[in-house]
Design a protein around this motif. Structure first.
Motif, mmCIF file in Angstrom:
data_model
loop_
_atom_site.group_PDB
_atom_site.id
_atom_site.type_symbol
_atom_site.label_atom_id
_atom_site.label_comp_id
_atom_site.label_asym_id
_atom_site.label_seq_id
_atom_site.Cartn_x
_atom_site.Cartn_y
_atom_site.Cartn_z
ATOM 1 N N PRO A 1 0.815 -1.221 0.000
ATOM 2 C CA PRO A 1 0.000 0.000 0.000
ATOM 3 C C PRO A 1 0.849 1.272 0.000
ATOM 4 C CG PRO A 1 -0.128 -1.143 2.118
ATOM 5 C CD PRO A 1 0.588 -2.054 1.192
ATOM 6 N N ARG A 2 2.004 1.229 0.661
ATOM 7 C CA ARG A 2 2.901 2.401 0.664
ATOM 8 C C ARG A 2 4.210 1.966 0.057
ATOM 9 N NH1 ARG A 2 1.949 7.355 4.046
ATOM 10 N NH2 ARG A 2 -0.286 7.390 3.759
ATOM 11 N N PRO A 3 4.309 2.051 -1.268
ATOM 12 C CA PRO A 3 5.475 1.468 -1.931
ATOM 13 C C PRO A 3 6.770 2.075 -1.443
ATOM 14 C CG PRO A 3 4.028 2.569 -3.497
ATOM 15 C CD PRO A 3 3.390 2.700 -2.174
ATOM 16 N N PRO A 4 7.809 1.237 -1.238
ATOM 17 C CA PRO A 4 9.109 1.761 -0.827
ATOM 18 C C PRO A 4 9.734 2.562 -1.963
ATOM 19 C CG PRO A 4 9.281 -0.561 -1.352
ATOM 20 C CD PRO A 4 7.831 -0.221 -1.440
ATOM 21 N N THR A 5 10.685 3.429 -1.593
ATOM 22 C CA THR A 5 11.400 4.221 -2.585
ATOM 23 C C THR A 5 12.175 3.300 -3.519
ATOM 24 O OG1 THR A 5 11.663 5.878 -0.871
ATOM 25 C CG2 THR A 5 13.001 6.150 -2.826
ATOM 26 N N LEU A 6 12.266 3.703 -4.768
ATOM 27 C CA LEU A 6 13.077 2.963 -5.740
ATOM 28 C C LEU A 6 14.504 2.851 -5.212
ATOM 29 C CD1 LEU A 6 13.393 1.874 -8.698
ATOM 30 C CD2 LEU A 6 13.985 4.193 -9.323
ATOM 31 N N ALA A 7 15.056 1.632 -5.252
ATOM 32 C CA ALA A 7 16.432 1.441 -4.778
ATOM 33 C C ALA A 7 17.401 1.993 -5.814
ATOM 34 C CB ALA A 7 16.696 -0.036 -4.553
ATOM 35 N N PRO A 8 18.417 2.764 -5.380
ATOM 36 C CA PRO A 8 19.403 3.271 -6.344
ATOM 37 C C PRO A 8 20.002 2.179 -7.202
ATOM 38 C CG PRO A 8 19.703 4.339 -4.261
ATOM 39 C CD PRO A 8 18.646 3.292 -4.048
ATOM 40 N N ARG A 9 20.108 0.952 -6.640
ATOM 41 C CA ARG A 9 20.678 -0.141 -7.423
ATOM 42 C C ARG A 9 19.811 -0.434 -8.647
ATOM 43 N NH1 ARG A 9 21.555 -4.129 -3.199
ATOM 44 N NH2 ARG A 9 23.239 -2.836 -2.395
ATOM 45 N N GLN A 10 18.474 -0.404 -8.438
ATOM 46 C CA GLN A 10 17.562 -0.648 -9.569
ATOM 47 C C GLN A 10 17.678 0.459 -10.606
ATOM 48 O OE1 GLN A 10 14.005 -1.117 -7.110
ATOM 49 N NE2 GLN A 10 13.532 -2.969 -8.266
ATOM 50 N N ALA A 11 17.729 1.720 -10.111
ATOM 51 C CA ALA A 11 17.843 2.849 -11.036
ATOM 52 C C ALA A 11 19.131 2.741 -11.834
ATOM 53 C CB ALA A 11 17.813 4.160 -10.249
ATOM 54 N N THR A 12 20.231 2.409 -11.140
ATOM 55 C CA THR A 12 21.516 2.301 -11.830
ATOM 56 C C THR A 12 21.491 1.155 -12.835
ATOM 57 O OG1 THR A 12 22.534 3.073 -9.801
ATOM 58 C CG2 THR A 12 23.999 2.166 -11.452
ATOM 59 N N ALA A 13 20.865 0.028 -12.450
ATOM 60 C CA ALA A 13 20.806 -1.108 -13.368
ATOM 61 C C ALA A 13 20.026 -0.735 -14.626
ATOM 62 C CB ALA A 13 20.162 -2.298 -12.667
ATOM 63 N N ALA A 14 18.912 -0.012 -14.459
ATOM 64 C CA ALA A 14 18.117 0.396 -15.612
ATOM 65 C C ALA A 14 18.940 1.297 -16.527
ATOM 66 C CB ALA A 14 16.852 1.115 -15.142
ATOM 67 N N VAL A 15 19.686 2.238 -15.918
ATOM 68 C CA VAL A 15 20.502 3.153 -16.711
ATOM 69 C C VAL A 15 21.635 2.408 -17.416
ATOM 70 C CG1 VAL A 15 22.191 5.001 -16.459
ATOM 71 C CG2 VAL A 15 19.926 5.261 -15.510
ATOM 72 N N LEU A 16 22.202 1.411 -16.720
ATOM 73 C CA LEU A 16 23.280 0.641 -17.347
ATOM 74 C C LEU A 16 22.754 -0.147 -18.543
ATOM 75 C CD1 LEU A 16 25.440 -0.639 -14.355
ATOM 76 C CD2 LEU A 16 25.936 1.199 -15.972
ATOM 77 N N CYS A 17 21.504 -0.627 -18.465
ATOM 78 C CA CYS A 17 20.906 -1.299 -19.632
ATOM 79 C C CYS A 17 20.863 -0.345 -20.814
ATOM 80 C CB CYS A 17 19.498 -1.781 -19.305
ATOM 81 S SG CYS A 17 19.451 -3.245 -18.286
ATOM 82 N N ALA A 18 20.408 0.899 -20.566
ATOM 83 C CA ALA A 18 20.335 1.881 -21.649
ATOM 84 C C ALA A 18 21.735 2.177 -22.195
ATOM 85 C CB ALA A 18 19.670 3.166 -21.150
ATOM 86 N N GLY A 19 22.715 2.330 -21.294
ATOM 87 C CA GLY A 19 24.082 2.618 -21.729
ATOM 88 C C GLY A 19 24.663 1.484 -22.559
ATOM 89 N N ALA A 20 24.416 0.228 -22.108
ATOM 90 C CA ALA A 20 24.946 -0.919 -22.847
ATOM 91 C C ALA A 20 24.279 -1.034 -24.215
ATOM 92 C CB ALA A 20 24.729 -2.196 -22.036
ATOM 93 N N LEU A 21 22.991 -0.665 -24.263
ATOM 94 C CA LEU A 21 22.281 -0.651 -25.557
ATOM 95 C C LEU A 21 22.965 0.327 -26.507
ATOM 96 C CD1 LEU A 21 19.721 -1.909 -26.815
ATOM 97 C CD2 LEU A 21 18.485 0.128 -26.119
ATOM 98 N N ALA A 22 23.374 1.495 -25.958
ATOM 99 C CA ALA A 22 24.067 2.484 -26.788
ATOM 100 C C ALA A 22 25.414 1.947 -27.268
ATOM 101 C CB ALA A 22 24.247 3.781 -26.008
ATOM 102 N N VAL A 23 26.102 1.185 -26.418
ATOM 103 C CA VAL A 23 27.396 0.601 -26.831
ATOM 104 C C VAL A 23 27.171 -0.383 -27.986
ATOM 105 C CG1 VAL A 23 29.275 -0.888 -26.077
ATOM 106 C CG2 VAL A 23 28.491 0.953 -24.593
ATOM 107 N N CYS A 24 26.123 -1.215 -27.857
ATOM 108 C CA CYS A 24 25.781 -2.139 -28.953
ATOM 109 C C CYS A 24 25.460 -1.335 -30.215
ATOM 110 C CB CYS A 24 24.574 -2.994 -28.582
ATOM 111 S SG CYS A 24 24.925 -4.221 -27.338
#
Lengths: 109, 130
Positions: free
Chosen positions: A79-102
């Motif tokens: 009901p009261r969702p916890p804050t997004l973990a920085p690890r998740q945010a960083t992982a999502a950004v790293l996916c985008a960065g790796a996509l750019a490398v590809c």
């Protein structure tokens, strides 16, 4: 799907739902980028390097989907969702960065 | 610069963000998360644009095509890194009760996109003539 949130009284601003949809939109954007990557990989006679880059792009999209799915589950079951973990945010950004490398690999093919 | 390095450490360490200040209203955190996702979508769109330039402008000279594609891809990477950095800074400012950080990045990005767009127009016109 929103049974947990309803049980504790719905947030009148629908914040968790909006955040859930934002994750869905972002996953869709990643899917569009991945499809363009696959088109680039298969365009004009696929080479080993471009097929590998295309496969990595698919794997990155699946990883992003996994991150988004776990976050969406957290948003819809508590009901009261916890804050997004920085690890998740960083992982999502790293996916985008790796996509750019590809993408660089595919463009320079 | 040391502030930037400290932010990078925070990207990977959720418990250290939680150490500071008090927990803000969860709705503010969710709004911050949506802003982060909007920037991430912008980054993905720039990356997709890089692919599109490479794929859908085959008549361009190689150097122009690859240069524009690489510029868009670099902008996408920059945008995604900035997204997570800004998210951490906002989250920390909310926990400490400070003002949200001001940023010049939107101006920078819109200027880059405008320059790339003008370059595309010029290149497409000149490219079709030659």
């Amino acid at each position: 799907m929103t049974a947990g949130a309803e049980g504790a009284g719905r947030d009148p601003g629908l914040q968790p739902e909006r955040t859930r949809l934002a994750w869905r939109r972002t996953t869709l954007s990643a899917a569009v980028a991945t499809v363009l990557a696959l088109k680039a990989a298969l365009h004009g006679g696929p080479s080993a390097a471009s097929v590998l880059a295309g496969a990595v792009c698919c794997a990155l999209w699946l990883a992003f989907l996994g991150i988004a799915h776990s976050r969406v589950r957290a948003l819809t079951t508590t009901p009261r969702p916890p804050t997004l973990a920085p690890r998740q945010a960083t992982a999502a950004v790293l996916c985008a960065g790796a996509l750019a490398v590809c993408a660089v690999v595919l463009v320079l093919q | 610069m040391s502030d930037f390095v400290r932010n990078i450490r925070l990207w990977f360490a959720p418990e250290r963000v939680r150490e500071e200040g008090g927990t803000p209203d969860y709705r503010f955190s969710l709004a911050n998360e949506r802003t982060f996702l909007a920037w991430l979508r912008t980054a993905l769109a720039l990356i997709g644009g890089g692919f599109a330039v490479d794929q859908f402008l085959p008549d361009l000279r190689w150097a122009w095509r690859v240069g524009l594609a690489l510029a868009l891809l670099a902008a996408g990477v920059l945008c995604s890194l900035r997204a997570v950095n800004h998210w951490v800074r906002c989250e920390r400012a909310m926990r400490r009760g400070e003002d949200l950080p001001a940023s010049r990045f939107p101006v920078l990005l819109s200027l880059v996109v405008a320059v790339v767009a003008v370059a595309m127009v010029v290149v497409v016109l000149v490219g079709w003539e030659g």
